[in-house]
Enzyme design. Structure first.
Site, mmCIF file in Angstrom:
data_model
loop_
_atom_site.group_PDB
_atom_site.id
_atom_site.type_symbol
_atom_site.label_atom_id
_atom_site.label_comp_id
_atom_site.label_asym_id
_atom_site.label_seq_id
_atom_site.Cartn_x
_atom_site.Cartn_y
_atom_site.Cartn_z
ATOM 1 N N SER A 234 0.843 -1.192 0.000
ATOM 2 C CA SER A 234 0.000 0.000 0.000
ATOM 3 C C SER A 234 0.882 1.248 0.000
ATOM 4 O O SER A 234 1.699 1.412 -0.904
ATOM 5 C CB SER A 234 -0.958 -0.041 1.204
ATOM 6 O OG SER A 234 -1.925 0.967 1.121
ATOM 7 N N GLU A 362 -9.337 -4.316 -5.078
ATOM 8 C CA GLU A 362 -8.608 -3.239 -4.402
ATOM 9 C C GLU A 362 -9.493 -2.039 -4.037
ATOM 10 O O GLU A 362 -9.207 -1.321 -3.089
ATOM 11 C CB GLU A 362 -7.453 -2.764 -5.296
ATOM 12 C CG GLU A 362 -6.317 -3.752 -5.451
ATOM 13 C CD GLU A 362 -5.422 -3.799 -4.221
ATOM 14 O OE1 GLU A 362 -5.645 -3.018 -3.279
ATOM 15 O OE2 GLU A 362 -4.493 -4.639 -4.225
ATOM 16 N N HIS A 471 -8.174 -4.668 -0.526
ATOM 17 C CA HIS A 471 -6.886 -4.045 -0.241
ATOM 18 C C HIS A 471 -6.397 -4.515 1.122
ATOM 19 O O HIS A 471 -7.143 -4.528 2.089
ATOM 20 C CB HIS A 471 -7.080 -2.522 -0.244
ATOM 21 C CG HIS A 471 -5.815 -1.735 -0.153
ATOM 22 N ND1 HIS A 471 -4.928 -1.640 -1.200
ATOM 23 C CD2 HIS A 471 -5.297 -0.968 0.844
ATOM 24 C CE1 HIS A 471 -3.920 -0.849 -0.856
ATOM 25 N NE2 HIS A 471 -4.118 -0.437 0.382
#
Length: 552
Positions: A234, A362, A471
Site C-alpha cells: 500500500s 482493491e 486491499h
C-alpha cells in the site's frame, strides 16, 4: 541501563533453532563502542531500540533526518519502543445493507498498536537465522516498509518471524528488516512553504536514512549490504517505488531489488497547490496562521496541539479516496523531483528487478466512505469532481460505459448481484481499484517491466463478504509462511521468485508486453495458476489516459 532517547530505532532478532541447541543464544551485539542488550528466547534473540537518526523534536521537527552519532555505552534494547504519531481514523458508518464482516474488517485495519506514540519513534530490524551466524555470513536482507496511507501504522503490526523461520526451513535464510518512519503531518506535510523549505516527504527521507543504516551496520548481524531488497505494501509499496525514483533513479547502492504490493508509482497532482489548503488548516488550528515563518511556528507548538490539528484533517477513508493530503506522494522537487509518472517515462528509476502485485478487489475498501451515493448521476459527479475535474464530460460518459452500474460487472468481482450495498457501490469500487492500484501497476510494468525484469501477481484469496479480496488481504498471506512467502524469500535471495535452482513450486513467468503473465493466488483445491494480465484492459487504459491528462 535506560533506553536511549533517540529517533527512529532498530530491533534485531536472531533465530537459534532448538534442534541445534537448547541453550539460550547470546543476547548482546557490539555496534561501534556500544553493547546492545536484547531479549533472549528459546529460539531467537530480539533487540529493540537501535537509533539511526537524531530525534526529530524541537528545531529538528519537520526537518530532514540527521544521522545518529556513533554508538557508545550500553543500549537496553529489551522491549518495543514508541511508534510514530498516528492519525486517528474513524471507520465510516455503514448502512444496514452492509455485511457485518465489512465493519469488522474496517475496525481491524484502522486499529493501531497500543504502544506509546512519540515524535521520537522507532525503526525495527529483525534478523532470524541459524545459530552461529556472524559477521561475514552475508545473508540477504528484506527491508519492509509498512502501509497505512502514510497516516498510521508501525513496524509492530506484522512481525517477520514467520517469514524468517520459513526462510530457514527452505534453506534460504534472510534477514528481515522493518522500519518506522514519520507519518501524516509530521512526515508528509505539503504546501508552498514546505516545498520552498525543501522539507517535503520527510517520511521518505526517514526510509532512506534507514536504508543507509542497513548499509553501515547490517554486516554486524551477518547481513550483506549488497543484497538488500526493499519491500512494501500500500503506502509502503508506494514508498518502495519512490525510493526507486529518488535521485533520478540512483539507488546509491542501497538496494538491489524491489517488491511492491498494492502500491507503486501513482498519478498525483501538484505538491504546493493541492496540499496548500491542508497546510493552511493546520497552521490555523495551531495558532500559527499569523506568524511570518509558519514552519518555525509549527516546530515550536506543543506536540499535542499539532497532533490534534493533524487528526482534524481529511483521511484516506474520507468521502473521496484522494481526500487525504498524506496518502499519495506528490513531487516535492527534492526527494521526488518530478511527478512519479514523468520520472518513469524518462527512465529516471533504479534499474533493479521488481515484483508488483495486487488484490482482485482493491477498490472496495476505499468505497465504503461513499455509500451515501445511490444513483449513477451522483457517481459520475463524484468521480468527475474528485478525480477528473479537468476531463470533458464526454470522456466521463465513456468511462462509465466501461464501468457500468450493473452490479454483476462490479467489485467484489464475480459475485453477481450479491453485495450490492448501494446501487453504485460495486461500480465505484471497480473504478477506484483500477485508478488507485491497477492502472499504476500496469503503467509501471508496461514502461519498465521488460527493461528491468519484473513479475506480477493477483490475489483472489482471503475474501471478505461485501469486500471480496480487498486491499491489504494479501498481507497475512505473505506473512503466513506459505507459497507467496516462498516466492518472496527466493526473490530476496536470487532476484528471481523462482529461485536460482529448480523448485517444486509452480513456475512464475516474467512479465512481458506480449505474454503479460500473472501469478494468480486462489482459494480451494487449486491454489496457484498463471493467467494473462488482461482483465478490464480497455477500461484501465482509459483510466491511465485520463489520469495523465488530469495531472499534466
Amino acid at each position: 541501563m535506560p533506553r536511549l532517547n533517540s529517533f527512529l530505532k532498530a530491533a534485531l532478532s536472531t533465530l537459534c533453532l532448538s534442534q541445534v541447541t537448547k541453550a539460550q543464544p547470546d543476547a548482546t551485539v557490539q555496534l561501534d563502542n556500544a553493547t546492545v542488550i536484547g531479549v533472549p528466547n528459546v529460539n531467537f534473540v530480539t533487540f529493540f531500540g537501535i537509533p539511526f537518526a537524531l530525534p526529530p523534536v524541537g528545531d529538528l521537527r519537520l526537518q530532514i533526518p540527521w544521522p545518529n552519532a556513533p554508538y557508545t555505552g550500553t543500549i537496553n534494547a529489551t522491549s518495543p519502543g514508541t511508534q510514530c504519531w498516528q492519525k486517528m481514523t474513524t471507520p465510516p458508518k455503514l448502512p444496514p445493507s452492509a455485511p457485518p464482516a465489512v465493519g469488522v474488517f474496517l475496525q481491524e485495519i484502522t486499529t493501531t498498536s497500543s504502544q506509546v506514540q512519540s515524535e521520537d519513534c522507532e525503526l525495527e530490524l529483525e534478523r532470524d537465522h541459524p545459530c552461529g551466524a556472524k559477521e561475514g555470513d552475508n545473508l540477504p536482507v528484506a527491508a519492509w516498509i509498512f502501509g497505512g496511507g502514510n497516516e498510521f501504522g508501525s513496524n509492530l503490526q506484522v512481525p517477520g518471524e514467520n517469514v524468517v523461520n520459513r526462510s530457514v526451513l527452505i534453506e534460504k535464510p534472510i534477514i528481515f528488516v522493518s522500519m518506522n518512519y514519520r507519518l501524516n503531518g509530521f512526515g508528509f506535510l505539503g504546501g508552498r512553504e514546505v516545498q520552498e523549505a525543501g522539507v517535503g516527504n520527510l517520511g521518505l527521507h526517514d526510509q532512506r536514512e534507514a536504508l543507509r543504516w542497513i548499509q553501515k551496520y547490517i554486516r554486524k548481524f551477518g547481513g550483506d549490504p549488497t543484497k538488500v531488497t526493499i519491500w512494501g505494501e500500500s503506502a509502503g509499496g508506494e514508498g518502495v517505488a519512490m525510493q526507486m525514483l529518488a535521485n533520478d533513479g540512483d539507488s546509491e547502492g542501497l538496494f538491489r531489488g524491489a517488491w511492491m504490493e498494492s502500491g507503486s508509482t501513482t498519478f498525483t497532482g501538484d505538491f504546493a497547490q493541492d496540499l496548500q489548503p491542508n497546510f493552511d488548516t493546520i497552521v490555523q488550528n495551531t495558532g500559527c496562521a499569523n506568524q511570518m515563518n509558519k514552519l518555525m511556528c509549527l516546530r515550536s507548538v506543543d506536540v499535542n496541539t499539532l497532533v490534534q490539528a493533524i487528526s482534524d484533517t481529511e483521511g484516506f477513508l474520507s468521502f473521496s479516496a484522494i481526500a487525504s493530503p498524506y496518502a499519495a506522494v506528490r513531487a516535492d522537487g527534492k526527494f521526488v523531483k518530478k511527478p512519479p509518472q514523468k520520472l518513469v517515462l524518462s527512465g529516471s528509476i533504479a534499474n533493479v528487478p521488481f515484483v508488483l502485485g495486487s488484490n482482485q478487489d482493491e477498490g472496495t475498501l476505499f468505497s465504503v466512505s461513499s455509500l451515501n451515493l445511490t444513483t449513477e448521476a451522483q457517481a459520475q459527479a463524484y468521480i468527475h469532481g474528485n478525480y477528473y475535474s479537468k476531463i470533458p464530460q464526454a470522456k466521463i460518459a465513456e468511462l462509465f460505459r466501461l464501468y457500468p452500474a450493473d452490479p454483476a460487472a462490479g467489485s467484489p468481482f464475480r459475485t453477481g448481484h450479491n453485495f450490492t450495498i448501494t446501487p453504485v457501490y460495486k461500480q465505484i469500487s471497480a473504478f477506484q481499484g483500477d485508478l488507485l492500484v491497477n492502472s499504476p501497476r500496469r503503467f509501471l510494468l508496461n514502461r519498465r517491466g521488460e527493461k528491468q525484469g519484473a513479475w506480477t501477481f493477483l490475489s483472489e484469496r482471503s475474501k471478505i463478504p461485501g469486500l471480496g479480496a480487498a486491499h491489504t488481504t494479501e498481507v497475512p498471506i505473505i506473512y503466513g509462511g506459505g507459497d507467496l512467502t516462498d516466492y518472496l524469500i527466493r526473490f530476496v535471495n536470487d532476484l528471481d521468485p523462482n529461485g536460482a535452482e529448480n523448485s517444486s513450486a509452480m513456475y512464475w513467468p516474467k512479465w512481458t508486453k506480449h505474454e503479460r503473465s500473472s501469478l494468480t493466488l486462489l482459494d480451494g483445491n487449486v491454489t496457484l495458476v498463471v493467467q494473462l494480465d488482461t482483465f478490464r484492459e480497455e477500461a484501465i487504459e482509459l483510466v491511465t489516459e485520463l489520469s495523465f491528462t488530469q495531472n499534466a
